[in-house]
Design an enzyme around this catalytic site. Structure first.
Site, mmCIF file in Angstrom:
data_model
loop_
_atom_site.group_PDB
_atom_site.id
_atom_site.type_symbol
_atom_site.label_atom_id
_atom_site.label_comp_id
_atom_site.label_asym_id
_atom_site.label_seq_id
_atom_site.Cartn_x
_atom_site.Cartn_y
_atom_site.Cartn_z
ATOM 1 C CB CYS A 135 -0.946 0.006 1.193
ATOM 2 S SG CYS A 135 -2.304 -1.163 0.975
ATOM 3 N N PRO A 281 8.514 -6.098 -4.571
ATOM 4 C CG PRO A 281 7.088 -4.261 -4.890
ATOM 5 C CD PRO A 281 7.103 -5.693 -4.442
ATOM 6 C CE1 TYR A 282 9.805 0.274 -2.503
ATOM 7 C CE2 TYR A 282 7.767 -0.975 -2.699
ATOM 8 C CZ TYR A 282 8.502 0.183 -2.921
ATOM 9 O OH TYR A 282 7.928 1.239 -3.558
ATOM 10 C CG MET A 285 5.796 -2.543 3.225
ATOM 11 S SD MET A 285 6.200 -0.766 3.057
ATOM 12 C CE MET A 285 5.041 -0.071 4.242
ATOM 13 C CD GLU A 286 7.758 0.837 6.727
ATOM 14 O OE1 GLU A 286 8.266 0.113 5.850
ATOM 15 O OE2 GLU A 286 7.644 2.070 6.600
ATOM 16 C CG HIS A 310 15.326 -0.098 7.240
ATOM 17 N ND1 HIS A 310 15.992 1.101 7.072
ATOM 18 C CD2 HIS A 310 14.094 0.082 6.704
ATOM 19 C CE1 HIS A 310 15.195 1.955 6.460
ATOM 20 N NE2 HIS A 310 14.040 1.361 6.214
ATOM 21 C CD GLU A 311 11.701 -2.624 6.206
ATOM 22 O OE1 GLU A 311 10.867 -1.767 6.523
ATOM 23 O OE2 GLU A 311 12.477 -2.479 5.233
ATOM 24 C CG HIS A 314 10.236 1.850 9.144
ATOM 25 N ND1 HIS A 314 10.366 3.208 9.008
ATOM 26 C CD2 HIS A 314 10.794 1.300 8.034
ATOM 27 C CE1 HIS A 314 10.980 3.478 7.854
ATOM 28 N NE2 HIS A 314 11.261 2.331 7.253
ATOM 29 C CD GLU A 333 11.878 4.667 4.767
ATOM 30 O OE1 GLU A 333 12.821 4.048 5.292
ATOM 31 O OE2 GLU A 333 10.746 4.161 4.583
ATOM 32 C CG ASP A 392 5.866 5.099 -5.639
ATOM 33 O OD1 ASP A 392 6.441 5.129 -4.530
ATOM 34 O OD2 ASP A 392 5.163 4.153 -6.017
ATOM 35 C CE1 TYR A 400 14.380 5.190 1.267
ATOM 36 C CE2 TYR A 400 14.831 3.733 3.108
ATOM 37 C CZ TYR A 400 14.054 4.080 2.030
ATOM 38 O OH TYR A 400 12.955 3.328 1.712
#
Ligand code: BES
Ligand code: ZN
Length: 638
Positions: A135, A281-282, A285-286, A310-311, A314, A333, A392, A400
């Site tokens: 999302c 695609p990543y 994602m958190e 990293h996640e 978040h 980020e 996007d 970041y």
């Protein structure tokens, strides 16, 4: 300005809770069902609620307490924001009152950008299809009609969900039933029997953290850390579950516990990981309670767990303290990247923090360079988006890396971690559960050091060039940053060697001879190096006998190497004239080659010599025969 990515009237009416009643149809590749929004009215006598949608099919809209269905219209589709759904409200609603709106609808395929439907052939097990959502930043509207204020990061909502699927279904929430540690799919037949899953998300979250996944998935818990009230584990296809569990079981709980030390207790109750199919695609994602990760993290050596760190970071910076809208995305980020590397310092060493900053700086400079030609606006940390501009388009390493360097610069300007860490705790505590702008972050920072830091800390903060950091463009940081380079030294030295070695065009034959002789004074090179060396410098087929000789000596330095027989064969062929019809009768060449081959395989040297003996001069014959023990030893040896 309001949120630039919504057409909804979120300032007049907003969602505080929603419920989903969905069924997943893997044949049609759609999610069907309903969403019920519990809305709070902020303006009396409002005549409509406007929601964002993207390629959804609306079947019916109903307002709780009304006898007839509600009137609605779907506006023209905007290429980024989608179609606004206008729903007529009953007359006379007063500010402060609540209204419940249920929309029956289904998603579409193709069209819905939030979902990917994976055919079974593209999964690990190849037996069942797989569905997952993404999302962030603005794709939730293709999964559920939702409303600006609730859709944008600036307002958070609790939710509950009832999901019916023939495959195990996961959501970014706490599972109510069936229990995750029970048999997969409640013990029913996976792919055949439909099971209804119930989820509840009691912590308000921004809509970009809503997520769903369904596939042949099973769960394995990590060891419960002592004294913690949260649980953690991993979901994956059955064929990957053991590898996934091994990859993440040590670091996930260890880092989350360390994270709690520098911030506050974890508030989402569950921190699970889900291993996605390779098209995800990543890197990660958190999603709330359920971080999605790419299967490329499963390396079998736990070297890519920094993505998990990293996640999980978040959970505080993003899921806890959220950026108000896309302009302040860097707060998510940049802070996360800064804290992720701080954890590397705490759990490993200061050199590790420097190492990660160094790695990040390459991406930063590449991305700044990229935008130098295309759109300098995206070089800024805080970006002014036009209405309807796609966030996007601005996605890059800038939020970041420029963000993390900015926080690092502030930390150093204030006097280092001892001074900075208490502030980090206060920052998280102050804004937990809220959504903030860059300005609110900065005001709190100044207020904190005014209260606890004294005059010199406030002066230090004032000395920072805020405009340059937040709104500056260009291909460099406002302040050149230095990092701990300890861990980088080895790689730098090696890279330098490769760089210098790449070109032998200015090497004379004598240079190459000295080079090859020098190599023989070290331990034998690995086979792959020998092969590469031979190709790269054209040594394998050099017409120069001086070079050829040295190359074979290097290649045969280790008589036991995996390829020594192969190189021995080539060397013999060369000295007996198999290649160019010219025997290498000069003893300087033939004697060392026969000797080197003899060390690899006695019979091979002797047989070849016997075969070609007549080509050699009698003086050479005498000496070669001594070298390879022909006269006395041959018969006994074999
Ligand atoms: N939240 C991001 C991914 C994201 C950002 C998705 C914006 C959509 C829009 C996630 O936390 C992330 O940063 N992932 C990185 C991980 C890396 C920095 C360790 C990734 O996927 O590369
Ligand atoms: Zn991130």
């Amino acid at each position: 300005m309001g949120d630039p990515t919504t057409q909804s009237n979120y300032q007049q009416i907003s969602t505080k809770h929603f419920s989903l009643d969905w069924s997943i149809d893997f044949h049609e590749k759609v999610i069907k069902g309903s969403i019920t929004h519990e809305l709070t009215v902020h303006k009396s006598d409002l005549d409509e609620v406007i929601l964002d949608t993207w390629d959804v099919v609306i079947k019916r809209v109903h307002i709780d307490g009304e006898s007839c269905d509600a009137q609605y219209t779907l506006g023209e589709k905007h290429e980024v924001m989608g179609s606004a759904l206008h729903i007529t409200l009953p007359a006379g609603l007063q500010a402060g009152s609540s209204v419940k709106v249920t929309i029956e609808y289904h998603t579409t395929e193709p069209g819905c950008k939030a979902l990917q439907w994976i055919d079974k052939a593209q999964t690990h097990g190849k037996t069942h299809p797989y569905l997952f959502s993404q999302c962030q930043p603005i794709y939730a509207r293709g999964l559920l009609p939702c409303q600006g204020k609730f859709h944008t990061p600036s307002v958070k909502t609790t939710y509950e969900a009832k999901i019916t699927s023939a495959l195990p279904a996961l959501m970014s929430a706490i599972r109510v039933s069936p229990p995750p540690e029970g048999p997969a799919h409640d013990g029913r037949i996976i792919g055949q029997d439909e099971v209804t899953y119930l989820y509840n998300q009691p912590v308000p979250i921004p809509s970009y953290l809503i997520a769903i996944a369904s596939g042949n998935l099973c769960y394995r818990a990590f060891e419960q850390p002592k004294g913690k009230d949260w649980t953690s584990g991993v979901w994956a296809e059955p064929g990957l579950i053991d590898d996934a569990w091994w990859e993440f079981k040590e670091d996930t709980t260890r880092f989350l516990a360390a994270e709690e030390e520098i911030t506050m207790p974890y508030q989402f109750g569950v921190f699970d990981l889900l291993v996605l199919p390779p098209s995800f695609p990543y890197g990660g994602m958190e999603n709330a309670c359920l971080t999605f990760v790419t299967p490329t993290l499963l390396t079998g050596d736990r070297t890519l767990v920094d993505v998990v760190v990293h996640e999980m970071t978040h959970s505080y910076f993003g899921n806890g303290v959220t950026h108000a809208d896309a302009s302040h995305f860097w707060l998510n980020e940049g802070w996360t990247t800064y804290i992720e590397r701080l954890l590397q310092q705490i759990l490993h060493s200061p050199a590790h923090r420097g190492f990660y900053f160094l790695i990040g700086s390459k991406m930063l400079y590449d991305d700044l360079q990229f935008y130098e030609q295309r759109n300098k606006k995206y070089q800024k940390l805080q970006i002014e988006f036009e209405r309807g501009e796609n966030p996007d388009d601005a996605y890059s390493g800038v939020p970041y890396e420029k963000g993390a360097n900015f926080i690092l610069h502030i930390e150093r300007t204030l006097g280092g971690l001892d001074v900075f860490l208490p502030y980090v705790k206060d920052y998280v505590k102050t804004f937990m559960g809220k959504s903030i702008t860059t300005e609110q972050w900065r005001e709190h920072l100044f207020a904190y050091y005014t209260k606890y830091g004294g005059e010199d800390k406030v002066e230090a903060l004032k000395s920072i060039d805020w405009d340059a950091w937040l709104f500056g463009t260009g291909v460099t940081l406002p302040v050149p940053m230095e990092y701990d380079m300890t861990l980088a030294q080895r790689s730098y030295t090696l890279a330098e060697k490769w760089s210098k070695a790449k070109n032998t065009s200015e090497f004379s034959v004598a240079d190459i001879i000295v080079f090859l002789e020098r190599l023989q004074s070290f331990d034998p090179l690995p086979v792959a190096h020998v092969d590469h060396l031979g190709d790269l410098y054209g040594l394998v087929n050099s017409p120069n006998a001086e070079i050829r000789l040295r190359f074979y000596q290097v290649a045969l330095l280790d008589p036991k190497s995996a390829k020594s027989e192969q190189y021995a064969t080539a060397a013999l062929n060369w000295v007996v004239g198999g290649e160019d019809g010219m025997v290498k009768g000069r003893m300087k060449f033939c004697r060392p080659i026969f000797r080197a081959v003899f060390a690899v395989n006695k019979a091979m040297a002797q047989d070849k010599y016997q075969e070609h003996k007549s080509s050699y001069h009698p003086i050479a014959r005498d000496l070669i025969e001594q070298d390879i023990e022909i006269t006395k030893a041959r018969g006994n040896d074999v």
